[in-house]
Design a protein around this motif. Structure first.
Motif, mmCIF file in Angstrom:
data_model
loop_
_atom_site.group_PDB
_atom_site.id
_atom_site.type_symbol
_atom_site.label_atom_id
_atom_site.label_comp_id
_atom_site.label_asym_id
_atom_site.label_seq_id
_atom_site.Cartn_x
_atom_site.Cartn_y
_atom_site.Cartn_z
ATOM 1 N N GLU A 42 0.832 -1.198 0.000
ATOM 2 C CA GLU A 42 0.000 0.000 0.000
ATOM 3 C C GLU A 42 0.872 1.255 0.000
ATOM 4 O OE1 GLU A 42 -3.841 -1.118 2.599
ATOM 5 O OE2 GLU A 42 -1.953 -1.361 3.660
ATOM 6 N N HIS B 14 0.772 -1.303 -6.911
ATOM 7 C CA HIS B 14 -0.190 -1.808 -5.938
ATOM 8 C C HIS B 14 -1.175 -2.766 -6.601
ATOM 9 C CE1 HIS B 14 -2.366 1.386 -8.013
ATOM 10 N NE2 HIS B 14 -3.469 0.760 -7.661
ATOM 11 N N ARG C 55 5.560 -3.900 3.770
ATOM 12 C CA ARG C 55 4.652 -3.218 4.704
ATOM 13 C C ARG C 55 5.491 -2.471 5.727
ATOM 14 N NH1 ARG C 55 1.522 -4.671 9.736
ATOM 15 N NH2 ARG C 55 -0.329 -3.339 9.666
ATOM 16 N N THR D 206 -0.326 -10.057 3.156
ATOM 17 C CA THR D 206 -0.475 -10.449 1.753
ATOM 18 C C THR D 206 -1.898 -10.913 1.492
ATOM 19 O OG1 THR D 206 1.829 -11.190 1.784
ATOM 20 C CG2 THR D 206 0.502 -11.835 -0.106
ATOM 21 N N LEU E 289 -4.118 -7.898 1.228
ATOM 22 C CA LEU E 289 -4.015 -7.238 -0.070
ATOM 23 C C LEU E 289 -4.858 -7.953 -1.120
ATOM 24 C CD1 LEU E 289 -0.208 -6.362 -0.376
ATOM 25 C CD2 LEU E 289 -2.093 -4.795 0.099
ATOM 26 N N ARG F 186 -7.530 -4.590 8.536
ATOM 27 C CA ARG F 186 -6.321 -3.775 8.362
ATOM 28 C C ARG F 186 -5.970 -3.062 9.679
ATOM 29 N NH1 ARG F 186 -7.687 -1.661 4.140
ATOM 30 N NH2 ARG F 186 -6.268 -2.595 2.638
#
Length: 265
Positions: A39, A203, A219, A241, A244, A262
């Protein structure tokens, strides 16, 4: 396995109290394609800028074909030689091209700087053909080209110096989906013909799956997972992962649940 064209070891970069890049290591084989994903704020772009030479590392080492890039450059000739090793293609080709300069002039200036005394006209024709534009685009200004065409010019400019590594920082993110596919196919063809190594900063996991052999997941400045692209995306081991992958919109997508996950991670 081919010898690595790019070898990054223990890379670190701090801005104030923030560790933007924290002990990052990876290798890119000659002719390979490596994706760095994460991100915003993950450290992927800072890592790329250090590899290219646009940022100084606080620690660690970057080697291209066994030659260090993290030391100070002495003199114009050494600076140009280092620039030829690694070239970067940015997200917005309009901002990276001079709006007052024609396509031919952009390429001619690059060639004049790095290869004085060579046949620039012949090389420009080869470069334009290589990126699928042809000489019809030589006299055009950036505003007269589509986004995909401008990005092809940016790729041609990077290829002009015959780099060992091309760093592509979100290079198709600003393009329409159909144009993205065309540019990615072009890049695949160029890699097959030239043996250049690609470092993709993105991304977009769809892009990663399409064009990379290996992937690194970052990250908070650190690598949390790395491996063959298909293995990492089909069987992720790290929770980040998996997050994502779950963040990609699809039927049954739960953005609120993803946001909660998150925050908890």
């Amino acid at each position: 396995m081919p010898e690595p064209v790019l070898h990054v070891t223990g890379l670190c970069r701090t801005f104030g109290s923030v560790k933007a890049v924290d002990d990052v290591s990876f290798t890119l084989p000659a002719g390979g394609s490596l994706g760095i994903v994460g991100e915003s704020g993950s450290g992927k772009t800072t890592t790329a800028r250090i590899v290219v030479g646009l940022e100084r590392a606080d620690g660690g080492e970057v080697l291209v074909n066994g030659r260090a890039r993290t030391g100070r450059v002495r003199g114009r000739a050494e600076r140009l030689a280092r620039a030829r090793e690694v070239q970067m293609v940015f997200q917005d080709p309009y901002l990276s091209l001079d709006p007052r300069t024609s396509v031919e002039a952009v390429l001619r200036e690059t060639l004049r700087l790095h290869f004085p005394g060579t046949d620039h006209a012949a090389r420009i024709r080869v470069l334009l053909d290589q990126v699928g534009l042809g000489t019809r685009a030589a006299d055009a200004l950036p505003r007269q080209l589509s986004g995909g065409q401008r990005q092809r010019v940016a790729i041609a400019r990077a290829l002009a110096v015959e780099p060992a590594v091309m760093v592509l920082d979100e290079a198709v993110a600003a393009l329409d989906v159909s144009v993205q596919a065309q540019v990615l196919n072009l890049l695949a063809d160029i890699r097959e013909r030239t043996g250049i190594g690609y470092l993709f900063i993105t991304h977009d996991l769809g892009v990663v799956r399409c064009v990379t052999d290996d992937v690194v997941v970052m990250r908070h400045g650190r690598i949390v997972e790395a491996g063959r692209t298909t293995e990492v995306l089909d069987g992720p081991r790290h929770p980040y992962t998996r997050l994502l992958l779950e963040s990609v919109p699809r039927p049954g997508w739960d953005p609120d649940g993803i946001a909660a996950a998150r925050r908890a991670l």
